[in-house]
Design an enzyme around this catalytic site. Structure first.
Site, short mmCIF file in Angstrom:
data_model
loop_
_atom_site.label_atom_id
_atom_site.label_comp_id
_atom_site.label_asym_id
_atom_site.label_seq_id
_atom_site.Cartn_x
_atom_site.Cartn_y
_atom_site.Cartn_z
N MET A 167 0.85 -1.19 0.00
CA MET A 167 0.00 0.00 0.00
C MET A 167 0.88 1.24 0.00
O MET A 167 1.64 1.46 0.94
CB MET A 167 -0.90 0.02 1.23
CG MET A 167 -1.90 -1.12 1.29
SD MET A 167 -2.92 -1.04 2.78
CE MET A 167 -1.75 -1.63 4.01
N ILE B 60 -3.51 0.66 8.54
CA ILE B 60 -2.11 0.93 8.82
C ILE B 60 -1.83 2.33 8.28
O ILE B 60 -2.08 2.59 7.11
CB ILE B 60 -1.17 -0.10 8.15
CG1 ILE B 60 -1.74 -1.52 8.27
CG2 ILE B 60 0.22 -0.02 8.74
CD1 ILE B 60 -1.02 -2.54 7.44
N GLY C 107 1.32 4.29 4.57
CA GLY C 107 2.14 3.43 3.73
C GLY C 107 2.58 2.15 4.41
O GLY C 107 3.11 2.20 5.50
N SER C 108 2.35 1.01 3.78
CA SER C 108 2.60 -0.25 4.49
C SER C 108 2.34 -1.44 3.57
O SER C 108 2.25 -1.29 2.35
CB SER C 108 1.69 -0.32 5.72
OG SER C 108 0.41 0.18 5.40
N ARG C 109 2.15 -2.63 4.17
CA ARG C 109 1.85 -3.82 3.38
C ARG C 109 1.03 -4.79 4.23
O ARG C 109 1.03 -4.73 5.46
CB ARG C 109 3.13 -4.49 2.88
CG ARG C 109 3.95 -5.12 3.97
CD ARG C 109 5.30 -5.60 3.44
NE ARG C 109 5.23 -6.84 2.69
CZ ARG C 109 6.15 -7.23 1.82
NH1 ARG C 109 7.20 -6.47 1.58
NH2 ARG C 109 6.04 -8.38 1.19
#
EC number: 4.1.1.65
Length: 212
Positions: free
Chosen positions: A94, A178, A181-183
């Site tokens: 993301m 989250i 920005g993340s995954r």
């Protein structure tokens, strides 16, 4: 529509921008303009980041939905994650521009919730799967189990997860986010057939990630 997970952050950013713009009034008009523009853009980005558009889950059975908006980074077979059998790892990245509200990928009971502290490597770096801070979640519907993790990134240092162990959850419902920005990494059981490839885009609660 904005997510309630971001209300506190939005209020803080609004007050900070307001204070900066008010303080800028002591400067000449030509000096005020870039300050007001900067604070205005910061506020608009914050509101944009915490948007929460309505999503409608597909009316189909035996599906696993994407829990996050973003891009598929990885689809990979691996051994021993679920009952010692071969499973499939799927990673979704993301960016800060994606919707960051996470949604339930499978209807069932929450069987696992485990917070693990860690580092804050860039989310697109696959080392972040093992090294970064994350919330590990498991959902079982009596037929299959799906395990997935909300993983922090370099900018994303705040995981929100409102699930409770033992509760029953419904496909496509919101459960957390989250921030910045993340995954999300998923481990799918052997019976699941992944329908997407690396590079393809996902929409949380709408994109069918796999069938079983």
């Amino acid at each position: 529509m904005f997510t309630s997970y971001g209300y506190s952050t939005m209020i803080k950013v609004f007050l900070l921008c307001l204070a900066i713009s008010a303080a800028a009034l002591i400067f000449p008009l030509w000096a005020q303009i870039p300050i007001h523009l900067t604070t205005g853009l910061a506020l608009l980005f914050t509101l944009y980041f915490f948007r929460d558009p309505k999503r409608v889950a597909p009316d189909e059975k035996r599906i696993i939905l994407a829990p996050a908006d973003g891009k598929i980074l990885l689809v990979q077979k691996q051994n021993g994650n679920i009952a010692g059998k071969t499973s499939t790892l799927v990673s979704i990245f993301m960016s800060p521009l994606n919707v960051h509200v996470n949604r339930v990928p499978l209807s069932g009971k929450v069987t696992r919730l485990h917070y693990r502290p860690g580092q804050f490597l860039m989310a697109f770096d696959n080392r972040s799967m093992e090294s970064n801070e994350k919330m590990e979640i498991g959902i079982n519907n009596g037929e299959i189990e799906v395990q997935f993790s909300q993983v922090s990134g370099f900018l994303a240092r705040r995981i929100v997860c409102q699930l409770q162990k033992g509760e029953n959850v419904k496909l496509g419902n919101r459960f957390g986010m989250i921030k910045f920005g993340s995954r999300v990494d998923l481990i799918l059981p052997p019976s699941a057939t992944v329908l997407l490839q690396p590079g393809q885009r996902t929409r949380a609660g709408e994109t069918i990630l796999a069938r079983y």
